[in-house]
Design an enzyme around this catalytic site. Structure first.
Site, PDB file in Angstrom:
ATOM      1  N   GLN A   1      30.849  52.889  43.587  1.00  0.00           N
ATOM      2  CA  GLN A   1      31.622  54.017  44.097  1.00  0.00           C
ATOM      3  C   GLN A   1      31.986  54.985  42.971  1.00  0.00           C
ATOM      4  O   GLN A   1      31.957  56.205  43.156  1.00  0.00           O
ATOM      5  CB  GLN A   1      32.892  53.501  44.786  1.00  0.00           C
ATOM      6  CG  GLN A   1      32.610  52.708  46.056  1.00  0.00           C
ATOM      7  CD  GLN A   1      33.857  52.024  46.593  1.00  0.00           C
ATOM      8  OE1 GLN A   1      34.740  51.625  45.841  1.00  0.00           O
ATOM      9  NE2 GLN A   1      33.932  51.867  47.906  1.00  0.00           N
TER      10      GLN A   1
ATOM     11  N   SER B   1      41.171  46.426  41.302  1.00  0.00           N
ATOM     12  CA  SER B   1      40.749  46.498  42.696  1.00  0.00           C
ATOM     13  C   SER B   1      41.623  45.643  43.597  1.00  0.00           C
ATOM     14  O   SER B   1      42.293  44.715  43.136  1.00  0.00           O
ATOM     15  CB  SER B   1      39.290  46.049  42.835  1.00  0.00           C
ATOM     16  OG  SER B   1      38.422  46.942  42.193  1.00  0.00           O
TER      17      SER B   1
ATOM     18  N   ASN C   1      35.823  40.537  62.285  1.00  0.00           N
ATOM     19  CA  ASN C   1      34.584  40.056  62.891  1.00  0.00           C
ATOM     20  C   ASN C   1      33.430  41.041  62.728  1.00  0.00           C
ATOM     21  O   ASN C   1      32.268  40.651  62.855  1.00  0.00           O
ATOM     22  CB  ASN C   1      34.807  39.714  64.365  1.00  0.00           C
ATOM     23  CG  ASN C   1      35.401  38.319  64.530  1.00  0.00           C
ATOM     24  OD1 ASN C   1      35.439  37.536  63.582  1.00  0.00           O
ATOM     25  ND2 ASN C   1      35.879  38.016  65.731  1.00  0.00           N
TER      26      ASN C   1
ATOM     27  N   CYS D   1      38.856  53.644  50.329  1.00  0.00           N
ATOM     28  CA  CYS D   1      39.796  53.325  51.400  1.00  0.00           C
ATOM     29  C   CYS D   1      41.184  52.988  50.870  1.00  0.00           C
ATOM     30  O   CYS D   1      42.169  53.055  51.618  1.00  0.00           O
ATOM     31  CB  CYS D   1      39.261  52.168  52.239  1.00  0.00           C
ATOM     32  SG  CYS D   1      38.985  50.651  51.298  1.00  0.00           S
ATOM     33  N   ASN D   2      41.294  52.617  49.597  1.00  0.00           N
ATOM     34  CA  ASN D   2      42.617  52.260  49.065  1.00  0.00           C
ATOM     35  C   ASN D   2      42.911  52.904  47.708  1.00  0.00           C
ATOM     36  O   ASN D   2      43.713  52.395  46.944  1.00  0.00           O
ATOM     37  CB  ASN D   2      42.767  50.737  48.950  1.00  0.00           C
ATOM     38  CG  ASN D   2      41.621  50.096  48.199  1.00  0.00           C
ATOM     39  OD1 ASN D   2      41.249  50.551  47.117  1.00  0.00           O
ATOM     40  ND2 ASN D   2      41.055  49.056  48.764  1.00  0.00           N
ATOM     41  N   ARG D   3      42.256  54.059  47.444  1.00  0.00           N
ATOM     42  CA  ARG D   3      42.472  54.704  46.139  1.00  0.00           C
ATOM     43  C   ARG D   3      42.033  56.170  46.186  1.00  0.00           C
ATOM     44  O   ARG D   3      40.991  56.500  46.770  1.00  0.00           O
ATOM     45  CB  ARG D   3      41.657  53.977  45.069  1.00  0.00           C
ATOM     46  CG  ARG D   3      41.762  54.543  43.671  1.00  0.00           C
ATOM     47  CD  ARG D   3      40.762  53.859  42.738  1.00  0.00           C
ATOM     48  NE  ARG D   3      40.812  52.426  42.858  1.00  0.00           N
ATOM     49  CZ  ARG D   3      41.690  51.634  42.235  1.00  0.00           C
ATOM     50  NH1 ARG D   3      42.571  52.181  41.424  1.00  0.00           N
ATOM     51  NH2 ARG D   3      41.661  50.327  42.398  1.00  0.00           N
TER      52      ARG D   3
ATOM     53  N   GLU E   1      35.066  42.388  42.698  1.00  0.00           N
ATOM     54  CA  GLU E   1      34.120  43.003  43.622  1.00  0.00           C
ATOM     55  C   GLU E   1      33.402  44.156  42.918  1.00  0.00           C
ATOM     56  O   GLU E   1      34.036  45.131  42.517  1.00  0.00           O
ATOM     57  CB  GLU E   1      34.849  43.518  44.862  1.00  0.00           C
ATOM     58  CG  GLU E   1      35.456  42.407  45.712  1.00  0.00           C
ATOM     59  CD  GLU E   1      34.438  41.605  46.479  1.00  0.00           C
ATOM     60  OE1 GLU E   1      34.665  40.411  46.711  1.00  0.00           O
ATOM     61  OE2 GLU E   1      33.399  42.174  46.841  1.00  0.00           O
TER      62      GLU E   1
END
Length: 404
Positions: free
Chosen positions: A120, A109, A193, A55-57, A114
């Site tokens: 992944q 990260s 949430n 999602c970010n790489r 994490e």
């Protein structure tokens, strides 16, 4: 030694998430990722190729003897032009490999420590290998990334002390020891949430009522619980079932839970035993509510302060991690040199066998034919021994030279 190894990457550190998403779509759109990557290797642009997207790489690891310039980048997507390609960070040789170490060990990260990123990384490696994109060189490097990352996780405390606000909030909830039958009221059905809901499930909390402006989103989140219910935010002022735990996280510009609403939500219960977790920015629980009622309150500012304290702890562990990773960088070079040696000497056994066969069948054939069976058997044993020694001696000497 490893200058043919390259990384092109776009991450949260140097680009907006929408730019990363645009680049991922360019590679993976229409379900054509395998075909696009295979075409890159088939064109000769790269020799070996590894692809990973989160999602970010987005990360491309590859080997090539070509210059990785603007023309090379453009060729990655054929005739399509994506601005984000030019923004991809380029690393070569040991710097590229060390970056992979930092990725696998979560140093690079979004949330340091994490472990999910290593999973992944391995999943992407398995996929690239299944598609026939991975060769001997990237196999050696990726194997070392896994070893280096596990070394960091096992021999530092980089993963200790939560740094995400949701994780810290749930730790505070655990300290309160909610019972399995506790009534949980969740206000808001956004991404935060959704993560809270996963934790509630893990803790066996199934009596969950989800409140949201959009009822369909509340229903979707509540459906994951056996005792889940959903109501619209408009109907919250009519809610009469009480609560033991209240978690609020909405995008409202004004507090949702005023003193008057809180009194109603208590449904006649004593506020003293209640747990209220406020993850809203700005706060969803009015300041007057916190002041007027005596309940256990966990607010976003408290959590942020704790997150920064824990992050400082992890930064110290990062320093220890770099020491371990530098050792692995040296070892990956040794492993690669050994593999080069094995390739270079792969022909040696066959050539020595051919020399032996030529000596027996041609050069000394007449003399051997005159030997009695016992002498011939002894000669075969001597030749076999000499053959093995002639193969082993240069291999051993070369290994010692590399290690030295």
């Amino acid at each position: 030694m490893l200058q043919h190894v390259h990384v092109l990457t776009l991450t949260h550190r140097h680009a907006k998430l929408r730019d990363i998403g645009e680049l991922v779509t360019a590679f993976e759109g229409d379900g054509q990722l395998e075909q696009r990557l295979a075409a890159l290797r088939g064109s000769g642009l790269v020799d070996e190729l590894y692809y990973m997207a989160t999602c970010n790489r987005l990360l491309l690891l590859f080997t090539t003897r070509r210059e990785v310039d603007a023309a090379f980048r453009q060729a990655l997507l054929g005739d399509r032009t994506i601005d984000a390609v030019a923004a991809m960070r380029h690393l070569q040789g040991n710097k590229a490999i060390y970056h992979l170490f930092e990725v696998g060990s979560s140093i690079d990260s979004l949330v340091v420590g994490e472990r999910q990123i290593l999973g992944q990384f391995r999943k992407a490696y398995k996929q690239s290998r299944k598609w026939g994109l991975i060769g001997d060189d990237l196999r050696i490097i990726c194997d070392r990334v896994s070893l280096a990352s596990k070394d960091v996780y096992n021999n530092t405390r980089i993963g200790e002390k939560a740094v995400s606000v949701v994780s810290l909030a749930m730790q505070q909830m655990q300290k309160h020891h909610p019972k399995p039958g506790s009534r949980v009221l969740v206000i808001g059905a956004g991404q935060t949430n959704v993560l809270v809901a996963k934790f509630l499930k893990q803790q066996g909390l199934e009596s969950v009522t989800v409140v949201n402006r959009s009822l369909d989103r509340a229903e979707a989140l509540a459906a994951s619980f056996s005792g889940g219910k959903a109501i619209s935010l408009h109907d919250l002022s009519y809610y009469e079932e009480g609560f033991d735990v209240l978690v609020a996280c909405t995008g409202s510009a004004e507090p949702i839970v005023t003193p008057k609403l809180f009194h109603w939500l208590l449904a006649g219960d004593d506020p003293g035993g209640k747990l209220v977790v406020d993850l809203g920015v700005p706060s969803d629980i009015a300041e007057e509510t916190v002041e007027q009622y005596d309940f256990y309150y966990v607010g976003i500012e408290q959590l942020r302060s704790l997150a920064e304290e824990n992050m400082s702890f992890r930064r110290e562990e990062i320093k220890r991690s770099h020491g371990l990773l530098r050792v692995h960088l040296e070892e990956v070079e040794i492993a690669y040199r050994q593999r080069l040696l094995e390739r270079a000497l792969a022909h040696l056994p066959a050539e020595i066998k051919a020399v032996r066969q030529n000596a027996v069948d041609k050069i000394f054939a007449k003399e051997i034919a005159e030997l009695d069976p016992e002498a011939r058997e002894l000669m075969d044993r001597i030749l076999t021994y000499m053959e093995k020694r002639c193969i082993g001696i240069p291999m051993k000497a070369a290994r010692e030279a590399i290690l030295g």
